[in-house]
Design an enzyme around this catalytic site. Structure first.
Site, mmCIF file in Angstrom:
data_model
loop_
_atom_site.group_PDB
_atom_site.id
_atom_site.type_symbol
_atom_site.label_atom_id
_atom_site.label_comp_id
_atom_site.label_asym_id
_atom_site.label_seq_id
_atom_site.Cartn_x
_atom_site.Cartn_y
_atom_site.Cartn_z
ATOM 1 N N GLN A 103 36.959 34.473 34.144
ATOM 2 C CA GLN A 103 36.144 35.685 34.381
ATOM 3 C C GLN A 103 36.958 36.913 34.000
ATOM 4 O O GLN A 103 36.445 38.024 34.013
ATOM 5 C CB GLN A 103 35.766 35.785 35.857
ATOM 6 N N ASP A 106 41.169 40.647 30.776
ATOM 7 C CA ASP A 106 42.441 41.288 30.425
ATOM 8 C C ASP A 106 43.155 40.660 29.227
ATOM 9 O O ASP A 106 44.092 41.249 28.679
ATOM 10 C CB ASP A 106 43.388 41.333 31.641
ATOM 11 N N HIS A 121 33.239 36.605 30.894
ATOM 12 C CA HIS A 121 32.802 37.996 31.081
ATOM 13 C C HIS A 121 33.260 38.903 29.940
ATOM 14 O O HIS A 121 33.386 40.108 30.131
ATOM 15 C CB HIS A 121 33.309 38.532 32.438
ATOM 16 N N ASN A 217 44.299 29.621 46.068
ATOM 17 C CA ASN A 217 44.001 31.004 46.467
ATOM 18 C C ASN A 217 44.691 31.265 47.807
ATOM 19 O O ASN A 217 44.613 30.421 48.695
ATOM 20 C CB ASN A 217 42.475 31.183 46.621
ATOM 21 N N PRO A 218 45.374 32.395 47.965
ATOM 22 C CA PRO A 218 46.024 32.653 49.262
ATOM 23 C C PRO A 218 45.013 32.899 50.378
ATOM 24 O O PRO A 218 45.350 32.784 51.549
ATOM 25 C CB PRO A 218 46.866 33.911 49.008
#
Ligand code: OAD
Length: 249
Positions: A103, A106, A121, A217-218
């Site tokens: 997604q 960058d 995206h 994931n944290p």
């Protein structure tokens, strides 16, 4: 089970012939200094998506929308891929069947050398003609743009960022490629809050088709309760530990 035992059990599934699909979100780039959207310090704390990331916002005020994208392009231009991008890039070359659906706009997965990146995206580094005089989008890495909004070489109208905004469809080719990639053995969901659809539905579909699903994931997300394995931790640390287990064995 301890995190260590979980990592070793996941590493066993990442065997040489495994078909691997990785779904990534903004958390993968957090260690590179790229802000996430939600959570502490997230972009959507200070900015309103409907004013910056919709076709209506652009139609109303293209300059303001472009100022935000131009600022993000300048910020990301100074960032470098981190260990999470590096490990995924290694895997993309090591595994015969590997796909990465991101997604993120960058471009850091690509800069790390990842193969078979499916940009769900779009890209911060692409532009397209707002008036549609040319179809599709193209690369334009000018940072910063000398004039905002930048103008289309062909028709002189406004260019727009080559990203998918809220209310817009995912590019057909990206949707089709992502759907094909869900026929896999292991599906990793890394650094996404799993709240934006259709991306958030991909892991569920992979699992329905028989993939083993694991989240990195944290924080807990809506996906955490649905995956077979939730690994609480940062992408750059967990992926590094996995890679060290894989290369030791
Ligand atoms: P979010 O900002 O919604 O979520 C980022 C996730 O990364 C959160 O769940 C964090 O807990 C997690 N995270 C933070 N640091 C991390 C780290 N070091 N390692 C691993 N995870 C970490 O970002 P996305 O889920 O990517 O769309 O957001 C999805 C979409 O919403 C974006 O593509 C964007 C946004 O609005 C559009 O602009 C259309």
């Amino acid at each position: 089970m301890t995190l260590d035992a979980d990592l070793r059990s996941l590493a066993r599934r990442l065997s040489p012939g495994a078909r691997i699909t990785v779904l990534t979100g903004a958390g993968v780039s957090a260690a590179s200094g790229v802000p996430t959207f939600r959570g502490p310090g997230g972009l959507w704390k200070d900015f309103r998506p409907e004013e910056l990331a919709t076709p209506e916002a652009f139609a109303h005020d293209p300059r303001t929308v472009w100022e935000w994208y131009d600022w993000r392009r300048q910020l990301v231009a100074r960032c470098r891929p981190n260990r999470a991008h590096e490990v995924l890039a290694l895997w993309s070359r090591r595994y015969e069947s590997f796909a990465l659906v991101t997604q993120n706009v960058d471009g850091l997965h690509e800069r790390a050398g990842t193969q078979n990146v499916i940009r769900f995206h779009g890209s911060l580094w692409e532009v397209s003609c707002w008036d549609g005089c040319r179809t599709g989008s193209w690369l334009d890495e000018t940072v910063p743009f000398p004039r905002l909004p930048p103008l289309c070489d062909s028709c002189g109208g406004d260019l727009r960022p080559g990203v998918v905004w809220f209310g817009e469809a995912i590019p057909t080719w990206a949707l089709a490629a992502a759907e094909r990639s869900l026929d896999c053995d292991v599906c990793l969901i890394v650094g996404t809050s799993s709240v934006v659809y259709p991306a958030a539905g991909l892991a569920t579909e992979a699992r329905r088709r028989g993939a083993f699903t694991a989240e990195i994931n944290p924080e807990a997300t809506p996906a955490s309760g649905e995956v077979e394995l939730a690994l609480p931790g940062k992408a750059e640390e967990i992926l590094d530990r996995l890679e060290r287990i894989l290369t030791r064995s």
